[in-house]
Design an enzyme around this catalytic site. Structure first.
Site, PDB file in Angstrom:
ATOM      1  N   VAL A  12       5.132  11.488  -6.474  1.00  0.00           N
ATOM      2  CA  VAL A  12       4.571  10.559  -7.464  1.00  0.00           C
ATOM      3  C   VAL A  12       3.992  11.311  -8.666  1.00  0.00           C
ATOM      4  CG1 VAL A  12       2.946   8.668  -7.854  1.00  0.00           C
ATOM      5  CG2 VAL A  12       4.091   8.863  -5.640  1.00  0.00           C
ATOM      6  N   GLY A 129       4.578  -0.458  -4.906  1.00  0.00           N
ATOM      7  CA  GLY A 129       5.229   0.532  -5.772  1.00  0.00           C
ATOM      8  C   GLY A 129       5.190   0.095  -7.225  1.00  0.00           C
ATOM      9  N   GLU A 185       6.481   8.244   3.551  1.00  0.00           N
ATOM     10  CA  GLU A 185       5.241   9.013   3.465  1.00  0.00           C
ATOM     11  C   GLU A 185       5.487  10.430   4.011  1.00  0.00           C
ATOM     12  OE1 GLU A 185       2.194   7.629   2.179  1.00  0.00           O
ATOM     13  OE2 GLU A 185       3.838   6.357   1.561  1.00  0.00           O
ATOM     14  N   ASP A 196       1.077   2.062   6.886  1.00  0.00           N
ATOM     15  CA  ASP A 196       1.153   1.989   5.424  1.00  0.00           C
ATOM     16  C   ASP A 196       1.076   0.524   4.963  1.00  0.00           C
ATOM     17  OD1 ASP A 196       1.979   3.360   2.748  1.00  0.00           O
ATOM     18  OD2 ASP A 196       3.390   1.713   2.972  1.00  0.00           O
ATOM     19  N   LYS A 200      -1.879  -1.665   2.752  1.00  0.00           N
ATOM     20  CA  LYS A 200      -1.557  -2.497   1.582  1.00  0.00           C
ATOM     21  C   LYS A 200      -2.030  -3.933   1.771  1.00  0.00           C
ATOM     22  CE  LYS A 200       2.345   0.455   0.353  1.00  0.00           C
ATOM     23  NZ  LYS A 200       3.757   0.727   0.660  1.00  0.00           N
TER      24      LYS A 200
HETATM   25  N1  HSE Z   1       6.104   5.057   1.992  1.00  0.00           N
HETATM   26  C1  HSE Z   1       5.828   3.939   1.157  1.00  0.00           C
HETATM   27  C2  HSE Z   1       6.919   2.895   1.374  1.00  0.00           C
HETATM   28  C3  HSE Z   1       5.768   4.369  -0.264  1.00  0.00           C
HETATM   29  O1  HSE Z   1       7.955   3.238   1.972  1.00  0.00           O
HETATM   30  O2  HSE Z   1       6.735   1.757   0.974  1.00  0.00           O
HETATM   31  C4  HSE Z   1       5.261   3.344  -1.222  1.00  0.00           C
HETATM   32  O3  HSE Z   1       3.951   2.970  -0.945  1.00  0.00           O
END
Ligand code: HSE
Length: 406
Positions: A12, A129, A185, A196, A200
């Site tokens: 990123v 994203g 990740e 993950d 979120k």
């Molecule tokens: N590893 C995360 C995904 C990256 O695959 O969504 C974006 O947050």
């Protein structure tokens, strides 16, 4: 001219530096200021990089430079990233990040520091994203009481599930592709096991419902238990299997939030969110339903959201943007196991046992019908019941898969 620093030159961070350079002119126009990357912090060397002259290893160089007004944190995790974010905010610099782990676990505290120092802590890229979702929730939809938010929040797992459906490819091979494409990740367990997506959905719940939701205290189930048989049975029923993060309001000021694989109808918009794409549905009491769709992971889509936050921070160097939530009280988040839903069940138990537990059900597969299904396997959908009720009914049965139906 406004100077910024980037912390972390990984996928990123390097994407941010590239987009800043490539779109320098339009960015300057949109920010009404030229924006210059003055430093890039990383412990690694990048010989031959066009940004080699900006590399520093010591954060205090950035911290003590009054010319640096905005810091981009793309280190990830909640260790050094937490320390440097806190120090940057305390030094009176705005911070922009894509770090969902840090925002979901320390967001309340960091936003309070930002408030005290009259600077901004912005994190559009932490969810979805490149999809705009934080700003819509905190600006465009603020006329609404938001009742519910849910969606496909992890690009890596959506990519894996999509390829399981379309190619019938093995899990490990697809995961390697996702890593190569820069979606996963550093430790892909966070993607595959749903952590993950949990971070979120907690950030979204914090913002939509106004109180903090701890990602470590919600129910999280990833996709490692989803088999090709499940994918096939779901297809026959008219569904696709997707990993969803969900949060909604319950009576009495409570909410629930969780992450789990779901069977979702092929007729729904969300079921067509495939590959690395994310889709997020928001339900507001004035708006009704609204869906956000786009690239949920990857270097440039994520950099797109980070750089937009940099521009916003530069435009708000003197005025703080309101963003925040309160601490929550014990019992605020109701366990997902206590919330009723319909279920998909795949079982090695026989018809008699199924009948005893569930009465008449419409079976969606028959013994031996699917190759590899074994001598006796049935799959069916249940009526609405809580996870606890389902477990009681299934006591003594051989359950191979159980997923929620949206
Ligand atoms: N590893 C995360 C995904 C990256 O695959 O969504 C974006 O947050």
């Amino acid at each position: 001219m406004v100077n910024i620093a980037i912390l972390g030159f990984g996928t990123v961070g390097s994407g941010v530096a590239e987009v800043m350079r490539e779109n320098a002119q339009s960015i300057a126009h949109n920010a009404a200021e030229e924006i210059r990357v003055k430093y890039i912090l990383d412990i690694r060397d990048f010989p031959g990089s066009p940004f080699a002259d900006k590399m520093v290893r010591d954060f205090s160089v950035i911290e003590s430079d009054p010319d640096v007004r905005v810091v981009v944190e793309t280190i990830g995790g909640a260790g050094k990233a937490y320390e440097f974010t806190k120090r940057a905010l305390l030094a009176g610099k705005s911070v922009v990040t894509s770090n969902k782990e840090l925002v979901s676990t320390r967001g309340h505290e960091l936003l309070e520091i930002a408030k005290q120092r009259n600077v901004n802590y912005l994190f559009e890229a932490s969810v979805g994203g490149g999809i705009p979702i934080i700003r819509p929730i905190t600006q465009c939809l603020t006329a609404n009481e938001i009742d519910e938010i849910y969606g496909i929040l992890n690009g890596t797992t959506n990519y894996i599930l999509t390829r399981m459906i379309t190619d019938g490819a093995p899990f490990g091979e697809i995961l390697k592709d996702a890593q190569r494409l820069g979606y996963a990740e550093a430790d892909p367990t966070a993607d595959v096991e749903g952590y993950d997506a949990a971070r979120k959905i907690c950030i979204l719940a914090d913002l939509c419902f106004g109180k903090s939701v701890d990602p470590e205290r919600i129910f999280v189930e990833g996709i490692s238990g989803v088999t090709l048989e499940d994918v096939e049975y779901a297809r026959r029923l008219g569904y696709k299997i997707k990993l969803l993060g969900r949060a909604w309001r319950l009576p009495g000021g409570h909410i629930t939030a969780y992450v789990a694989p779901h069977l979702i109808s092929k007729t729904s918009l969300l079921s067509n969110v495939d590959g690395v794409m994310n889709g997020i549905v928001v339900h507001g009491n004035a708006l009704g339903e609204c869906m956000f769709y786009g690239a949920g992971a990857g270097k440039r889509p994520t950099a797109s959201a980070v750089v937009a936050d940099v521009i916003d921070a530069v435009k708000h160097l003197k005025a703080r943007k309101y963003l925040g939530w309160d601490e929550s009280e014990p019992g605020y988040v109701v366990d997902a196991g206590d919330v009723a839903t319909r279920w998909y069940l795949r079982t090695g138990s026989g018809l008699e046992e199924i009948g005893r537990a569930f009465g008449r059900v419409r079976l969606i597969s028959y013994p031996g019908e699917y190759p590899g299904a074994g001598p006796e396997e049935y799959a069916f959908a249940t009526d609405e019941m809580t996870g606890r009720e389902l477990s009681e009914k299934c006591a003594g049965m051989e359950v191979r898969s159980r997923f929620r139906i949206l």
